[in-house]
Enzyme design. Structure first.
Site, PDB file in Angstrom:
ATOM      1  N   ARG A 154       0.823  -1.227   0.000  1.00  0.00           N
ATOM      2  CA  ARG A 154       0.000   0.000   0.000  1.00  0.00           C
ATOM      3  C   ARG A 154       0.851   1.269   0.000  1.00  0.00           C
ATOM      4  NH1 ARG A 154      -2.380  -3.400   3.744  1.00  0.00           N
ATOM      5  NH2 ARG A 154      -4.541  -3.991   3.347  1.00  0.00           N
ATOM      6  N   ILE A 155       1.914   1.270   0.826  1.00  0.00           N
ATOM      7  CA  ILE A 155       2.736   2.496   0.935  1.00  0.00           C
ATOM      8  C   ILE A 155       3.559   2.679  -0.335  1.00  0.00           C
ATOM      9  CG2 ILE A 155       4.584   3.636   2.233  1.00  0.00           C
ATOM     10  CD1 ILE A 155       3.506   2.094   4.735  1.00  0.00           C
ATOM     11  N   ASP A 174       9.290  -6.588  -6.000  1.00  0.00           N
ATOM     12  CA  ASP A 174       8.523  -7.206  -4.914  1.00  0.00           C
ATOM     13  C   ASP A 174       8.357  -8.671  -5.271  1.00  0.00           C
ATOM     14  OD1 ASP A 174       6.648  -7.878  -2.859  1.00  0.00           O
ATOM     15  OD2 ASP A 174       5.991  -5.788  -2.818  1.00  0.00           O
ATOM     16  N   PRO A 206       8.403  -4.540   5.212  1.00  0.00           N
ATOM     17  CA  PRO A 206       8.469  -4.800   6.647  1.00  0.00           C
ATOM     18  C   PRO A 206       9.834  -5.406   6.959  1.00  0.00           C
ATOM     19  CG  PRO A 206       7.080  -6.441   5.558  1.00  0.00           C
ATOM     20  CD  PRO A 206       7.523  -5.468   4.510  1.00  0.00           C
ATOM     21  N   ASN A 211      15.618  -9.866   5.481  1.00  0.00           N
ATOM     22  CA  ASN A 211      16.029  -8.615   4.823  1.00  0.00           C
ATOM     23  C   ASN A 211      16.800  -7.646   5.734  1.00  0.00           C
ATOM     24  OD1 ASN A 211      14.069  -7.372   6.357  1.00  0.00           O
ATOM     25  ND2 ASN A 211      12.603  -7.103   4.681  1.00  0.00           N
ATOM     26  N   ALA A 233      10.796   3.039   6.340  1.00  0.00           N
ATOM     27  CA  ALA A 233      10.174   1.746   6.658  1.00  0.00           C
ATOM     28  C   ALA A 233      10.685   1.223   8.001  1.00  0.00           C
ATOM     29  CB  ALA A 233      10.431   0.762   5.528  1.00  0.00           C
ATOM     30  N   ARG A 234      11.835   0.582   8.007  1.00  0.00           N
ATOM     31  CA  ARG A 234      12.423   0.060   9.232  1.00  0.00           C
ATOM     32  C   ARG A 234      13.928   0.283   9.198  1.00  0.00           C
ATOM     33  NH1 ARG A 234       8.465   0.507  11.414  1.00  0.00           N
ATOM     34  NH2 ARG A 234       7.140  -0.982  12.506  1.00  0.00           N
ATOM     35  N   ASP A 258      13.803   8.210   8.011  1.00  0.00           N
ATOM     36  CA  ASP A 258      12.814   8.456   9.064  1.00  0.00           C
ATOM     37  C   ASP A 258      12.940   7.382  10.143  1.00  0.00           C
ATOM     38  OD1 ASP A 258      10.556   9.924  10.159  1.00  0.00           O
ATOM     39  OD2 ASP A 258       9.371   8.132   9.703  1.00  0.00           O
ATOM     40  N   GLU A 263      17.182   3.240  16.876  1.00  0.00           N
ATOM     41  CA  GLU A 263      16.326   4.377  17.257  1.00  0.00           C
ATOM     42  C   GLU A 263      15.601   4.201  18.591  1.00  0.00           C
ATOM     43  OE1 GLU A 263      13.625   4.012  13.794  1.00  0.00           O
ATOM     44  OE2 GLU A 263      11.993   3.929  15.238  1.00  0.00           O
ATOM     45  N   HIS A 296      11.219   9.069  13.082  1.00  0.00           N
ATOM     46  CA  HIS A 296      10.123   8.099  12.883  1.00  0.00           C
ATOM     47  C   HIS A 296       8.762   8.791  12.983  1.00  0.00           C
ATOM     48  CE1 HIS A 296       9.406   3.494  13.091  1.00  0.00           C
ATOM     49  NE2 HIS A 296       8.406   4.084  12.455  1.00  0.00           N
TER      50      HIS A 296
HETATM   51  C1  COI Z   1       4.362   1.285  12.327  1.00  0.00           C
HETATM   52  O1  COI Z   1       3.168   1.486  12.174  1.00  0.00           O
HETATM   53  O2  COI Z   1       4.819   0.129  12.407  1.00  0.00           O
HETATM   54  C2  COI Z   1       5.273   2.414  12.429  1.00  0.00           C
HETATM   55  O3  COI Z   1       6.411   2.304  12.091  1.00  0.00           O
HETATM   56  C3  COI Z   1       4.770   3.665  13.034  1.00  0.00           C
HETATM   57  C4  COI Z   1       4.973   3.660  14.505  1.00  0.00           C
HETATM   58  C5  COI Z   1       6.090   4.547  14.910  1.00  0.00           C
HETATM   59  C6  COI Z   1       3.721   4.100  15.188  1.00  0.00           C
END
Ligand code: COI
Length: 331
Positions: A154-155, A174, A206, A211, A233-234, A258, A263, A296
């Site tokens: 989606r993103i 993907d 994710p 990954n 993302a992460r 971000d 973090e 974030h």
């Molecule tokens: C998530 O929805 O998994 C995020 O990364 C946002 C979170 C900081 C609320």
């Protein structure tokens, strides 16, 4: 029915109260996060709604289950901090909010990309010193670039639509191909192909065991010189040391982050001064004009926060009443 909601911030309260009033369901809001010191407060509730970046540990999950709480609803997407073995062992049902607002994330990712391309950070710093000259701060146009999107969920798809609006050429990678995007022929077969062709690489996957550090020295080595990297993302998707090396060598022309692999405990904290931030590697990144760090906050919009609270509460009710929900996560 009674639900306990942990880690509730002030900005979430109005949405929680609105939902509770509308549904006539009691929700106890707790500001503290769910951990060993707060889990006992859940005794007597039917379900728990949570959000936190620190781990949901086995001991906390075992305790919840011992109180008969088998319905746990996360107010966010990522479930990488949940102890999967403890979830399975205790037969706890977990939901997340997979789509609280894909636009929230996509809009920040593209905002930061545009800031990198137009070098607004450099102009801000020059202007602060009274330097209002143009050169040598010349920009690049997204219109002329190929954007490589890793993960077209989606993103990723929102990012694609926005970048298309700017006239960029899109390529995507993907394992699952979106039928519409497949028709448009955006997919490349391998990540190596995406690395070789993209001027901008934006990750929207994710985090999984597979990954972790996917953007490492080897991956940067396969990219075009002067590539731009976007990660909303992460943090663990990017090997930070490798990124710093790639920034130093000029392989990476700019990065917008971000998220950051270390973090937790740092982002969303006020240290009082830049020097007091207890992470030298992060400060190294922040100091660079061609690196844009945000703590974030891509998710942090009014729309997203309302949806996170209210969708999670709806899911929790479904778990409690029906034992299932569309947003149930498989562990
Ligand atoms: C998530 O929805 O998994 C995020 O990364 C946002 C979170 C900081 C609320």
């Amino acid at each position: 029915m009674k639900i306990i909601a942990y880690g509730i911030r002030d900005d979430e309260m109005p949405y929680l109260k609105e939902w509770s009033k509308e549904k006539g369901i009691e929700v106890k809001a707790v500001a503290a996060l769910l951990d060993d010191s707060t889990v006992d407060q859940a005794k007597g509730y039917d379900g728990a709604v949570v959000y936190q970046q620190k781990p949901y540990t086995a001991s906390v999950l075992d305790k919840l289950a011992s109180f008969g709480i088998k319905s746990l609803s996360l107010r966010n997407v990522g479930v990488d901090n949940v102890d999967a073995d403890a979830i399975k062992r205790n037969d706890i049902k977990v939901t997340n909010v997979p789509a609280y607002s894909p636009s929230a994330i996509a809009e920040l990712a593209v905002t930061q990309l545009m800031r990198l391309l137009r070098q607004t950070n450099t102009f801000d710093r020059k202007i602060a010193h009274g330097d209002l000259r143009w050169a040598p701060t010349i920009a690049k146009e997204l219109d002329q670039m190929t954007v490589g999107v890793i993960a077209t969920g989606r993103i990723g798809r929102k990012v694609i639509n926005i970048c298309r609006g700017f006239g960029a050429k899109i390529i995507g990678y993907d394992v699952y191909h979106n039928p519409e995007l497949e028709k448009d022929g955006i997919y490349v077969d391998t990540l190596d192909e995406l690395y070789a062709k993209a001027d901008v690489i934006t990750v929207h996957s994710p985090a999984t065991k597979e990954n972790e550090h996917m953007l490492n020295d080897a991956a940067f080595g396969k990219m075009k010189d002067g590539v731009f990297i976007i990660n909303a993302a992460r943090g663990v998707l990017v090997d930070t040391d490798a990124l710093i090396r790639a920034l130093d060598s000029g392989k990476v022309a700019g990065a917008a982050l971000d998220v950051y692999e270390d973090e937790v405990g740092i982002f969303n904290t006020d240290f009082g001064s830049f020097d007091a931030i207890p992470d030298e590697r992060l400060k190294n990144l922040i100091k660079r004009e061609n690196v844009l760090v945000t703590p974030h906050v891509a998710f942090y919009t009014e729309t997203a926060v309302k949806n996170m609270v209210q969708y999670a509460l709806n899911s929790n009710v479904n778990l409690i009443e029906k034992g299932s929900d569309d947003s149930q996560v498989k562990f």
